[in-house]
Design an enzyme around this catalytic site. Structure first.
Site, PDB file in Angstrom:
ATOM      1  N   GLY A  17       0.807  -1.218   0.000  1.00 25.05           N
ATOM      2  CA  GLY A  17       0.000   0.000   0.000  1.00 25.05           C
ATOM      3  C   GLY A  17       0.836   1.261   0.000  1.00 25.05           C
ATOM      4  O   GLY A  17       0.467   2.282  -0.590  1.00 25.05           O
ATOM      5  N   ASN A  18       2.019   1.190   0.643  1.00 22.28           N
ATOM      6  CA  ASN A  18       2.877   2.369   0.679  1.00 22.28           C
ATOM      7  C   ASN A  18       3.553   2.648  -0.660  1.00 22.28           C
ATOM      8  O   ASN A  18       4.136   3.715  -0.857  1.00 22.28           O
ATOM      9  CB  ASN A  18       3.933   2.222   1.772  1.00 22.28           C
ATOM     10  CG  ASN A  18       3.341   2.444   3.148  1.00 22.28           C
ATOM     11  OD1 ASN A  18       2.437   3.258   3.309  1.00 22.28           O
ATOM     12  ND2 ASN A  18       3.816   1.724   4.131  1.00 22.28           N
ATOM     13  N   LYS A 135      -6.164  -5.728  10.931  1.00 22.58           N
ATOM     14  CA  LYS A 135      -5.621  -5.088   9.726  1.00 22.58           C
ATOM     15  C   LYS A 135      -5.529  -3.579   9.926  1.00 22.58           C
ATOM     16  O   LYS A 135      -6.524  -2.905  10.161  1.00 22.58           O
ATOM     17  CB  LYS A 135      -6.512  -5.407   8.527  1.00 22.58           C
ATOM     18  CG  LYS A 135      -6.116  -4.711   7.232  1.00 22.58           C
ATOM     19  CD  LYS A 135      -4.807  -5.228   6.693  1.00 22.58           C
ATOM     20  CE  LYS A 135      -4.478  -4.592   5.340  1.00 22.58           C
ATOM     21  NZ  LYS A 135      -3.163  -5.021   4.839  1.00 22.58           N
ATOM     22  N   LYS A 220      -3.692  -8.179   1.176  1.00 25.92           N
ATOM     23  CA  LYS A 220      -3.430  -8.318  -0.258  1.00 25.92           C
ATOM     24  C   LYS A 220      -2.366  -9.372  -0.562  1.00 25.92           C
ATOM     25  O   LYS A 220      -2.388  -9.983  -1.629  1.00 25.92           O
ATOM     26  CB  LYS A 220      -3.048  -6.967  -0.874  1.00 25.92           C
ATOM     27  CG  LYS A 220      -1.674  -6.430  -0.499  1.00 25.92           C
ATOM     28  CD  LYS A 220      -0.617  -6.707  -1.550  1.00 25.92           C
ATOM     29  CE  LYS A 220       0.708  -6.075  -1.254  1.00 25.92           C
ATOM     30  NZ  LYS A 220       1.286  -6.201   0.056  1.00 25.92           N
ATOM     31  N   LYS A 282       3.477 -10.647   5.051  1.00 23.57           N
ATOM     32  CA  LYS A 282       4.230 -11.031   3.853  1.00 23.57           C
ATOM     33  C   LYS A 282       4.835 -12.433   4.017  1.00 23.57           C
ATOM     34  O   LYS A 282       4.816 -13.236   3.083  1.00 23.57           O
ATOM     35  CB  LYS A 282       5.303  -9.983   3.560  1.00 23.57           C
ATOM     36  CG  LYS A 282       4.708  -8.625   3.226  1.00 23.57           C
ATOM     37  CD  LYS A 282       5.717  -7.508   3.298  1.00 23.57           C
ATOM     38  CE  LYS A 282       5.045  -6.176   3.019  1.00 23.57           C
ATOM     39  NZ  LYS A 282       3.931  -5.862   3.954  1.00 23.57           N
TER      40      LYS A 282
END
Length: 319
Positions: A17-18, A135, A220, A282
């Site tokens: 997202g970053n 989240k 994601k 991740k």
């Protein structure tokens, strides 16, 4: 180290997202366009290959701002449900990335197409995540600010890996990516497909097949792993803000991981080396991907995408 000829021709690339909305920008339209352009330039070497390429992206900073914006205007404009906020973020980010990647390709004389698909992802209505929001979304706040905002908007707020306090929402695991066959058909004809943005719009399905949105933000990276497994893609590239995964991060004995086996990284994970708010999701996705049949999961910095794919940098998790 791999040569260009050895680089996989079927690939899922997950960008954080970053990478589409860094913490250090206000979030103006021009800033977002500039960031999308930088991201497109980083992905250009991959986009120029003769490959099947699926790109996913995070949305945490953006969807959090959408939710806050509507909470601050709710006395005048009725707020949208969270699933619609996810869809808004997915559409907006997908548009910016699609345009930026196509523009970068056109500047190189490459006519390859990019398509951004609004993607629904089914979750389990009884997923325990709905009772335990984890989240992180939206901007960072001080503890005092977070407590005031939490009380005012009835939001769950939590400290995020020493970086500040943020809003937390449920994050159920993905079960099924709706219309995954369309993603498959498009990539096989050479189109770069942006799908599963923000983890996908979270929905549940009843016995008749009727879908309904639910209040959540799916991780994601887990959706990316699921897409890759379903499509039979053997390599997953997760691009983030660091060149490698590390154990003992932030300590004098910090050690970067180059190539690590599935069992080794699972052991490190059990020891608590990867916090839930940062590297944890991740690593979870890399584990899930390999356990689902994948051959190699690579975690590295956005700027090092091609170098990581060649084996020059990054953490490579292998069977």
């Amino acid at each position: 180290m791999r040569t260009l000829n050895d680089v996989p021709r079927r690939l899922v690339v997950a960008i954080g997202g970053n990478a589409v909305h860094p913490e250090d920008i206000r979030g103006t339209s021009q800033e977002q366009k500039s960031v999308a352009q930088i991201t497109a330039e980083a992905l250009l070497p991959l986009a120029q290959l003769d490959n099947e390429l699926v790109i996913t992206h995070g949305n945490g900073p953006v969807v959090g701002k959408i939710m806050m914006r509507q909470m601050l205007t709710m006395s005048r404009i009725p707020p949208m449900d969270m699933d619609i906020c996810v869809a808004h973020s997915q559409g907006g980010i997908g548009y910016l990335l699609m345009q930026a990647i196509e523009n970068a390709l056109r500047e190189q004389g490459n006519q390859r197409h990019v398509a951004s698909l609004l993607t629904q992802v089914e979750v389990d209505k009884d997923d325990p995540a709905f009772k335990n929001p984890t989240k992180f979304v939206g901007p960072f706040f001080s503890e005092d600010e977070a407590r005031k905002i939490g009380a005012e908007l009835n939001w769950a707020m939590r400290e995020d890996s020493g970086r500040g306090w943020r809003h937390v929402v449920p994050s159920p695991k993905p079960k099924h990516v709706c219309d995954i066959s369309l993603v498959d058909a498009l990539v096989k004809r050479g189109t770069i497909v942006i799908a599963g943005g923000g983890g996908g719009v979270p929905v549940v399905r009843d016995a008749r097949g009727v879908r309904t949105g639910v209040p959540a933000v799916i991780d994601k990276d887990l959706t990316s792993a699921h897409i890759a497994n379903v499509l039979g893609i053997e390599e997953l590239l997760i691009l983030t803000a660091v060149p490698r995964v590390a154990v003992n991060f932030g300590k004098p004995n910090k050690r970067d991981l180059d190539q690590v086996s599935l069992e080794e990284i699972k052991a490190y994970h059990r020891e608590g080396h990867f916090p839930p708010g940062s590297m944890g999701p991740k690593v979870d996705a890399a584990i899930r991907f390999l356990e689902g049949g994948g051959k190699r999961a690579i975690i590295s910095h956005l700027d090092c995408a091609m170098a990581a794919l060649r084996g020059e940098t990054g953490t490579h998790v292998v069977q």
